[in-house]
Write a protein that holds these residues in place. Structure first.
Motif, short mmCIF file in Angstrom:
data_model
loop_
_atom_site.label_atom_id
_atom_site.label_comp_id
_atom_site.label_asym_id
_atom_site.label_seq_id
_atom_site.Cartn_x
_atom_site.Cartn_y
_atom_site.Cartn_z
N ASP A 7 0.69 -1.06 -0.06
CA ASP A 7 0.14 -0.05 -0.08
C ASP A 7 0.94 1.32 0.08
O ASP A 7 1.48 1.60 1.02
N ALA A 8 0.97 1.93 -1.07
CA ALA A 8 1.80 3.10 -1.27
C ALA A 8 3.16 3.15 -0.49
O ALA A 8 3.43 4.00 0.32
N ASP A 10 7.05 3.39 -0.59
CA ASP A 10 8.39 3.75 -0.70
C ASP A 10 9.51 2.82 -0.11
O ASP A 10 9.26 2.49 1.21
N ARG A 21 8.84 3.88 -5.65
CA ARG A 21 8.12 4.94 -4.88
C ARG A 21 6.63 4.57 -5.00
O ARG A 21 5.89 4.34 -6.11
N GLY A 22 5.82 4.81 -4.06
CA GLY A 22 4.32 4.62 -4.13
C GLY A 22 3.91 3.42 -4.68
O GLY A 22 2.75 3.41 -5.37
N THR A 24 1.71 0.16 -5.19
CA THR A 24 0.51 -0.23 -4.54
C THR A 24 0.06 -1.40 -5.50
O THR A 24 -0.06 -1.53 -6.56
N SER A 58 7.72 4.45 3.84
CA SER A 58 6.45 5.07 3.99
C SER A 58 5.49 3.86 3.57
O SER A 58 5.91 3.24 2.65
N GLY A 59 4.30 3.96 3.80
CA GLY A 59 3.18 3.09 3.34
C GLY A 59 3.53 1.55 4.09
O GLY A 59 4.18 1.68 5.12
N MET A 211 8.84 3.08 -10.40
CA MET A 211 7.41 2.76 -10.32
C MET A 211 6.67 1.60 -10.68
O MET A 211 7.67 1.00 -11.30
#
Length: 217
Positions: A7-8, A10, A21-22, A24, A58-59, A211
């Protein structure tokens, strides 16, 4: 049956810039998910995070909604990782490497020997059961590592470039076994740079330029 969710997230090592990054994504029981991308795109990084070896900056990475905090936690939730470097014990034979996994899941010594021999045979390694890891070729080591991973009967099976050194026939053997794991309800994630292997999976998550995007999802 468990679900693996990113989930999102990094993903980075130490203070370095994020490799991904990010991100999901969701890996579901009963299907094969391919993670693709060129060398250095972050396939191993993503699988390391899914295995609890790398905590997102993060995430989160979660199994059934429970965020993974480390590798031990992931193991407790049934997450099995077959790493790119195979992770086999060099001082053991092929059959002993697999048998250790059977014993770890509560099997008896007799069950461990029988299952290990049968599993290696299914991967074309009948003649290598009693060879030390260093006596095996790279492809034979890959297949032994797959056999050990399957022996752990995890709820989540993460396989990192496990077909990279295999010919077409042995690649097909491995993919059929991974399909069997999915059929029993496991989550199966295969990181691969091989488009033919990826095409045989149900969905494909492609990594590029830090990504992740769905090619088939």
């Amino acid at each position: 049956m468990r679900t693996l969710t990113v989930d999102a997230a990094d993903l980075a090592y130490g203070d370095a810039a994020p490799v991904l990054r990010g991100v999901t994504a969701e890996a579901r029981p009963g299907e094969l998910l391919a993670v693709t991308g060129t060398s250095g795109a972050g396939k191993s990084t993503l699988l390391n995070a899914m295995a609890g070896l790398l905590v997102p900056r993060s995430g989160a990475v979660s199994v059934d909604g429970v965020p993974l905090v480390n590798r031990d936690h992931a193991v407790g939730l049934g997450v099995v990782l077959v790493p790119q470097d195979n992770g086999l014990a060099a001082i053991l034979t092929a059959v002993e490497n697999v048998a250790v996994a059977v014993l770890a899941t509560g099997g008896t010594s007799a069950e461990a020997r029988r299952y290990s021999t049968e599993m290696l045979a299914s991967l074309g390694l009948s003649g290598q059961t009693d060879q030390l890891v260093d006596e095996l070729s790279g492809g034979q080591q890959q297949r032994t590592a797959i056999a050990r991973g399957l022996a752990l009967r995890g709820a989540v099976l993460l396989a990192d470039e496990v077909t990279s050194e295999l010919d077409a026939a042995n690649r097909q053997r491995v993919l059929e076994l991974l399909r069997g794991e999915a059929a029993r309800g496991a989550v199966v994630v295969l990181a691969t740079h091989d488009p033919e292997a990826a095409a045989l999976c149900d969905r494909e998550l492609h990594l590029a330029d830090g990504m992740a995007s769905w090619v088939r999802g």
